[in-house]
Enzyme design. Structure first.
Site, short mmCIF file in Angstrom:
data_model
loop_
_atom_site.label_atom_id
_atom_site.label_comp_id
_atom_site.label_asym_id
_atom_site.label_seq_id
_atom_site.Cartn_x
_atom_site.Cartn_y
_atom_site.Cartn_z
CB CYS A 2 -0.96 0.10 1.18
SG CYS A 2 -2.18 -1.21 1.23
NE ARG A 31 4.79 1.57 0.00
CZ ARG A 31 5.88 1.48 0.76
NH1 ARG A 31 7.03 1.92 0.31
NH2 ARG A 31 5.81 0.96 1.96
CD1 TRP A 81 -0.24 -6.39 -3.17
CD2 TRP A 81 -0.55 -6.97 -1.02
NE1 TRP A 81 0.04 -7.74 -3.05
CE2 TRP A 81 -0.14 -8.12 -1.75
CE3 TRP A 81 -0.80 -7.10 0.33
CZ2 TRP A 81 0.02 -9.37 -1.15
CZ3 TRP A 81 -0.65 -8.34 0.94
CH2 TRP A 81 -0.24 -9.46 0.19
CG ASN A 107 1.06 0.21 4.35
OD1 ASN A 107 0.70 -0.93 4.03
ND2 ASN A 107 2.32 0.57 4.41
N GLY A 108 -1.15 -1.53 6.21
CA GLY A 108 -0.88 -2.45 7.32
C GLY A 108 -2.09 -3.32 7.58
CD GLU A 490 16.92 -13.26 -7.68
OE1 GLU A 490 16.26 -13.78 -6.78
OE2 GLU A 490 16.66 -12.13 -8.14
CE LYS A 494 13.69 -11.13 -9.93
NZ LYS A 494 14.34 -11.07 -8.69
CD GLU A 497 9.97 -11.84 -8.62
OE1 GLU A 497 9.26 -11.47 -7.67
OE2 GLU A 497 11.19 -11.70 -8.62
CG HIS A 513 20.38 -36.94 -4.14
ND1 HIS A 513 20.82 -38.15 -3.69
CD2 HIS A 513 21.50 -36.18 -4.32
CE1 HIS A 513 22.14 -38.13 -3.57
NE2 HIS A 513 22.57 -36.94 -3.95
CE LYS A 616 11.47 -2.58 -5.51
NZ LYS A 616 11.88 -3.93 -5.93
C1 F6R Z 1 11.77 -10.64 -5.78
C2 F6R Z 1 11.67 -9.62 -4.76
C3 F6R Z 1 11.32 -10.06 -3.38
C4 F6R Z 1 12.09 -9.23 -2.33
C5 F6R Z 1 11.60 -9.60 -0.93
C6 F6R Z 1 12.37 -8.84 0.14
O1 F6R Z 1 12.15 -10.09 -7.00
O2 F6R Z 1 11.81 -8.45 -5.01
O3 F6R Z 1 11.55 -11.42 -3.20
O4 F6R Z 1 13.45 -9.49 -2.47
O5 F6R Z 1 10.24 -9.30 -0.81
O6 F6R Z 1 12.22 -7.46 -0.02
P1 F6R Z 1 13.21 -6.44 0.67
O7 F6R Z 1 14.55 -6.65 0.04
O8 F6R Z 1 12.64 -5.10 0.41
O9 F6R Z 1 13.24 -6.81 2.12
#
Ligand code: F6R
Length: 621
Positions: A2, A31, A81, A107-108, A490, A494, A497, A513, A616
């Site tokens: 949010c 966000r 969100w 927010n929260g 990773e 990527k 997502e 395994h 984010k």
């Molecule tokens: C994936 C991504 C998330 C963040 C995770 C932690 O691309 O962006 O997995 O890495 O939510 O976020 P931060 O780094 O802000 O604590």
């Protein structure tokens, strides 16, 4: 999670409150983008003017074009969100109380909202949404009626709520005021000239000012055009910490790229270079940004636990290999949400390293507090100045990646690795594990990496081509070993997502395994091949893995370093990266995987900057 914007100020053509708030919401949309809304107060209005719409901000803008609102002197805006209540028009914020005279955004998560709602309903209050926020709005309305003082009412409400919240409120009778409260959820103040701002982060007002105030936990802020007043939940006046944001609005814009993601992938050489810049004192020794622990305490550390989530945790996973190698301290890497609830063994000799781009991830913040409660010291590696995690840590090492706007992390990841490596070298220096010239030699290798990342980016034509061809692929596997293993994880994250494709990363040695059962003819598998110049048998083991999966019909896509003469014979496709020491290689091998995911998602017509269901800054647990 949010985005929240608040503004009070003059109605100049350059800063019409509604325009300021909409512009801020545009910058905060990463966000959350389930719905958006605004509420305005003006002297000539008896009640709040508001508009809200489910879906992205563009829907709200269309609504405002069709049904313009009156100009105002105070405005608040929200991009959501969804947590309590689905993403609908009615659940969108703001939520109104006092027959439309008061508007609240949030927010929260208010954990005791149900109890509050039941009590208010018993008193005859009618609810129109399913949100927890509406309970706070009505409660604020009732508190306001007692005193006629919005700040005091907000303080009384904040003391009754459990959970996490940033709340902003405007009241029709105070058209020059926005009041905010924060508890375990972000809120910063932007200082203007005859105008002031509030935002979930500085992006909300960066187009107008770079001067900001950091708010502490459990504080209430009241802004008017000429003043900012902060009190704590006990009503005592608090002096907030001032800081100047070290990036400007241009840094948070696409700059001609087709997406923020594409720009941020290209920003990576600079992000790493900036993270490495100015890290030594006049004697040439490494220093941390903000050290609030005695170095003698750090010398006695006998275990490091890295806590983080998602991509940041994978950066920690990479760093484990380097820190253990350089410092001979055991390093555990743990997802923050698992750490907190696992009863981990933490002593005053344990150092916890929290890694977070946003500095606000609730799971990581709670894990930081949990570690500190058990006597551990916490050093954080964070990108966002003014955020909560660095403020609550005992020391900070900032990554200087600049604003990361695309929801999926790219440049923050490489700069987290660079910063964690600096931290490892700092320990090696402090504990005497390495001589100064050895540390200088590793630093020199690190400083070579931005140029090598640029070189890797310059070679991305082929991976883009392959990504476009593979747009209808339904599953991709990723294999890696040693530091290549977290890169495989990773790379898979990527792709999941951004392109919504089933993707899994495995340790290459684990293949036999179990996961090898997934291989069937045509299955694409990325393999991160270790350097043939590195640790003796690792390279040949991974080459054997390629042969094993190829024999079962897999389509193998290798990422290998220049001069690897063996890999070509066994892989269907090779993406080459420049030579570098093994521990530095993650900074290169991740690049083709980021580009692959972004290009494939783009080829599928998906929004790579704002993937579905994500936000984010994950400020709820
Ligand atoms: C994936 C991504 C998330 C963040 C995770 C932690 O691309 O962006 O997995 O890495 O939510 O976020 P931060 O780094 O802000 O604590």
């Amino acid at each position: 999670m949010c985005g929240i914007v608040g503004y009070v100020g003059p109605q100049k053509p350059s800063t019409k409150p509604l325009d300021v708030v909409l512009e801020g919401l545009g910058r905060l949309e990463y966000r959350g983008y389930d719905s958006a809304g605004v509420a305005l107060a003006a002297p000539e209005l008896d009640s709040i003017a508001q508009a809200k719409k489910s879906g992205k901000l563009v829907n709200l803008k269309e609504e405002l074009a069709a049904r313009p609102l009156a100009q105002a002197t105070a405005a608040i805006g929200h991009t959501r969100w969804a947590t309590h209540g689905g993403p609908s028009d009615v659940n969108a914020h703001p939520h109104l109380a006092l027959d439309g005279k008061l508007a609240v955004i949030h927010n929260g998560i208010i954990e005791n909202f149900f109890h509050i709602r039941r009590e208010l309903e018993e008193q005859g209050v009618t609810f129109t949404s399913e949100t927890d926020t509406e309970a706070a709005a009505h409660l604020l309305g009732i508190e306001y009626q007692k005193s006629g003082d919005l700040t005091e009412a907000m303080r009384n409400v904040a003391r009754q709520l459990h959970g996490t919240f940033t709340l902003l409120a405007v009241h029709a009778d105070h058209p020059d005021t926005v009041v905010g409260a924060r508890h375990d959820s972000p809120l910063v103040v932007g200082i203007g000239d005859g105008e002031n701002f509030l935002g979930s982060d500085v992006a909300a007002f960066i187009a107008h000012t770079r001067e900001a105030l950091e708010l502490g936990q459990d504080e209430i802020v009241t802004i008017t055009p000429d003043a900012v007043h902060v009190i704590n939940f006990d009503g005592e006046t608090v002096e907030p910490k001032h800081y100047t944001v070290d990036w400007d609005a241009a840094a948070a814009e696409k700059g001609g790229y087709w997406s923020f993601m594409a720009k941020e992938i290209d920003d990576q050489p600079q992000a790493v270079a900036d993270t490495l810049l100015g890290r030594t004192n006049e004697k040439g020794d490494l220093v941390l940004d903000d050290l609030r622990i005695d170095e003698s305490v750090l010398r006695t550390i006998d275990k490091i636990i890295v806590i983080a989530c998602g991509t940041a945790a994978y950066a920690g996973h990479v760093a484990k290999y380097a820190i253990e190698h350089w410092c001979r301290i055991p390093v555990e890497v743990e997802l923050a949400h698992e750490f907190r609830y696992r009863d981990p063994i933490v002593t005053p000799r344990t150092l916890v390293v929290a890694i977070s781009q946003s500095g606000e991830t609730m799971d990581t913040l709670m894990a930081v507090r949990h570690a500190q409660e058990q006597g551990a010291k916490v050093i954080s590696i964070v990108n966002t100045h003014g955020s909560t995690i660095p403020r609550e840590s005992d020391a900070v090492l900032y990554t200087h990646a600049g604003p990361e706007v695309a929801v999926a992390s790219t440049k923050a990841f490489v700069s987290q690795i660079a910063a964690a490596y600096l931290l490892g070298l700092y320990f090696a220096q402090l504990r005497g594990n390495k001589f100064r010239d050895e540390i200088q030699a590793i630093l020199a290798e690190l400083r070579d990496m931005p140029a090598k990342i640029t070189e890797t980016l310059n070679r991305s034509g082929r991976v883009k081509e392959i990504a476009r061809w593979m747009a209808d692929t339904s599953s991709v596997l990723f294999l890696g070993r040693h530091v290549g293993y977290p890169i495989a994880l990773e790379g898979a994250l990527k792709l999941k997502e951004l392109a919504y494709i089933h993707a899994e990363g495995f340790a290459a040695g684990e293949l036999k395994h179990g996961p090898i059962a997934l291989i069937e003819p045509g299955q694409p598998v990325f393999v991160i091949v270790p350097s043939p110049r590195g640790r003796d048998s690792l390279h040949s083991k991974v080459i054997s893995n390629i042969q094993e999966i190829r024999a079962r019909g897999a389509r193998t896509l290798a990422i290998a370093e220049d001069g690897d003469t063996q890999v070509e014979a066994f892989a269907d496709e090779v993406f080459w990266v420049p030579q570098c020491p093994t521990l530095m290689s993650p900074l290169l091998t991740i690049i083709p995987l980021q580009i692959f995911a972004a290009e494939l998602a783009h080829a599928k017509g998906l929004d790579v900057d704002q993937p579905r269901n994500l936000a984010k800054s994950v400020t709820v647990e």
